[in-house]
Write a protein that holds these residues in place. Structure first.
Motif, PDB file in Angstrom:
ATOM      1  N   HIS A  67       0.821  -1.205   0.000  1.00 23.10           N
ATOM      2  CA  HIS A  67       0.000   0.000   0.000  1.00 23.10           C
ATOM      3  C   HIS A  67       0.857   1.257   0.000  1.00 23.10           C
TER       4      HIS A  67
ATOM      5  N   SER B 190      -2.525   2.955  -4.195  1.00 23.47           N
ATOM      6  CA  SER B 190      -2.849   1.723  -3.469  1.00 23.47           C
ATOM      7  C   SER B 190      -2.991   1.967  -1.977  1.00 23.47           C
TER       8      SER B 190
ATOM      9  N   PHE C 126      -8.570   3.403  -1.214  1.00 21.78           N
ATOM     10  CA  PHE C 126      -9.476   2.688  -0.315  1.00 21.78           C
ATOM     11  C   PHE C 126      -9.855   3.510   0.916  1.00 21.78           C
TER      12      PHE C 126
ATOM     13  N   ARG D 177     -13.686   4.550   1.885  1.00 24.95           N
ATOM     14  CA  ARG D 177     -14.331   4.210   3.155  1.00 24.95           C
ATOM     15  C   ARG D 177     -14.769   5.460   3.916  1.00 24.95           C
TER      16      ARG D 177
ATOM     17  N   LEU E 270      -4.467  -1.707   5.845  1.00 21.46           N
ATOM     18  CA  LEU E 270      -5.564  -0.846   5.410  1.00 21.46           C
ATOM     19  C   LEU E 270      -6.918  -1.518   5.552  1.00 21.46           C
ATOM     20  N   VAL E 271      -7.027  -2.737   5.052  1.00 26.01           N
ATOM     21  CA  VAL E 271      -8.322  -3.418   5.059  1.00 26.01           C
ATOM     22  C   VAL E 271      -8.759  -3.710   6.490  1.00 26.01           C
ATOM     23  N   GLU E 272      -7.833  -4.214   7.290  1.00 24.91           N
ATOM     24  CA  GLU E 272      -8.144  -4.551   8.674  1.00 24.91           C
ATOM     25  C   GLU E 272      -8.525  -3.308   9.493  1.00 24.91           C
ATOM     26  N   SER E 273      -8.059  -2.131   9.047  1.00 25.19           N
ATOM     27  CA  SER E 273      -8.289  -0.893   9.799  1.00 25.19           C
ATOM     28  C   SER E 273      -9.376  -0.019   9.182  1.00 25.19           C
ATOM     29  N   GLN E 274     -10.159  -0.559   8.280  1.00 26.42           N
ATOM     30  CA  GLN E 274     -11.046   0.276   7.477  1.00 26.42           C
ATOM     31  C   GLN E 274     -12.070   1.065   8.292  1.00 26.42           C
TER      32      GLN E 274
END
Length: 282
Positions: free
Chosen positions: A14, A18, A22, A26, A263-267
């Motif tokens: 990321h 990248s 995201f 979000r 990033l995804v886990e912290s969205q």
């Protein structure tokens, strides 16, 4: 908000788009990414595959967006790592063309050049282009403290020096300046700050210092600050939301000992910042 984001892209990890797209999505924004490089991973690994995207290809993508008749819908333009030196002209041209259609669109430039630990890590051609060609057309810039000093030629060790460097940067063009990774002699070792200046009003926020660095954190910061500022027109709110989200992202990444930002886990921290840090007006 509709944000055109002109930055690098990596498939693994990321950084650049990248890292920016995201979190902005979000946070509730529509993002139109245009890539300046297409790499397998960020260059900090010392090995990567892929290519820099020629400026002509970047412009071709912008041309295609223009043919959709949607320049008037763009609220903000965001740029970060530029790859080759020819990209500066493509970005400036895109900003001019979009503002011709929508003068209210704001351009946020993250003048990626380096950091205090690594020094300047871009081509020697890039900093003068940023200073002389790109920053003068920007409404917002988001340098780290090292980049602010490199950009303006001013010392940035104390708060007073950093504020003077911000004024010098504003004299180049941008009204709004976010300075990240601010360290000064009078602050504790376990604290790091961000400084945001909008015209003559300056705001400071302090967060706990985490003893590590992850590529892409500056890209997330620049993206979120830009999105929040576009949405609220408040540098104070944008700073508070950004500090909250970025700290929680970094804290999650640090605790997991992950080499890449989670990033995804912290969205949820992008969608719902905890607002746990107070912002001081100077």
């Amino acid at each position: 908000m509709n944000i055109l984001s002109i930055q690098s892209h990596v498939s693994y990890g990321h950084v650049g788009n990248s890292a920016a797209v995201f979190p902005l999505q979000r946070a509730g924004h529509e993002v139109w990414p245009v890539h300046t490089v297409n790499f397998s991973n960020h260059t900090g690994y010392g090995d990567w595959g892929g290519m820099m995207v020629p400026a002509s290809e970047v412009t071709s993508i912008i041309d295609g967006i223009e043919r959709r008749g949607v320049f008037g819908q763009i609220d903000g333009i965001l740029s970060g790592y530029q790859g080759g030196p020819d990209i500066a002209g493509a970005i400036v041209d895109a900003v001019r063309r979009i503002k011709d259609v929508n003068p209210e669109a704001l351009y946020a430039c993250d003048p990626v050049m380096g950091n205090a630990k690594s020094g300047c890590f871009v081509s020697d051609e890039i900093p003068p282009l940023l200073r002389d060609k790109v920053v003068p057309v920007a409404d917002i810039i988001t340098p780290n403290q090292f980049e602010l000093g490199y950009l303006t030629g001013h010392p940035v060790e104390t708060l007073e020096q950093t504020l003077a460097a911000v004024k010098a940067a504003q004299d180049i063009g941008p009204k709004t300046v976010l300075v990240t990774s601010v360290k000064r002699p009078e602050t504790a070792d376990d604290v790091i700050e961000m400084l945001a200046v909008d015209g003559d009003r300056a705001y400071l926020v302090a967060t706990p210092f985490l003893p590590f660095k992850r590529n892409g954190s500056g890209d997330v910061t620049a993206a979120l600050f830009t999105g929040h500022y576009l949405e609220t027109n408040s540098v104070k709110v944008a700073l508070q939301r950004t500090a909250s989200s970025v700290f929680d992202l970094l804290s999650n990444t640090f605790e997991a000992e992950s080499r890449e930002l989670l990033l995804v886990e912290s969205q949820e921290v992008f969608a719902h910042p905890r607002m746990q840090f107070s912002v001081e007006e100077l």
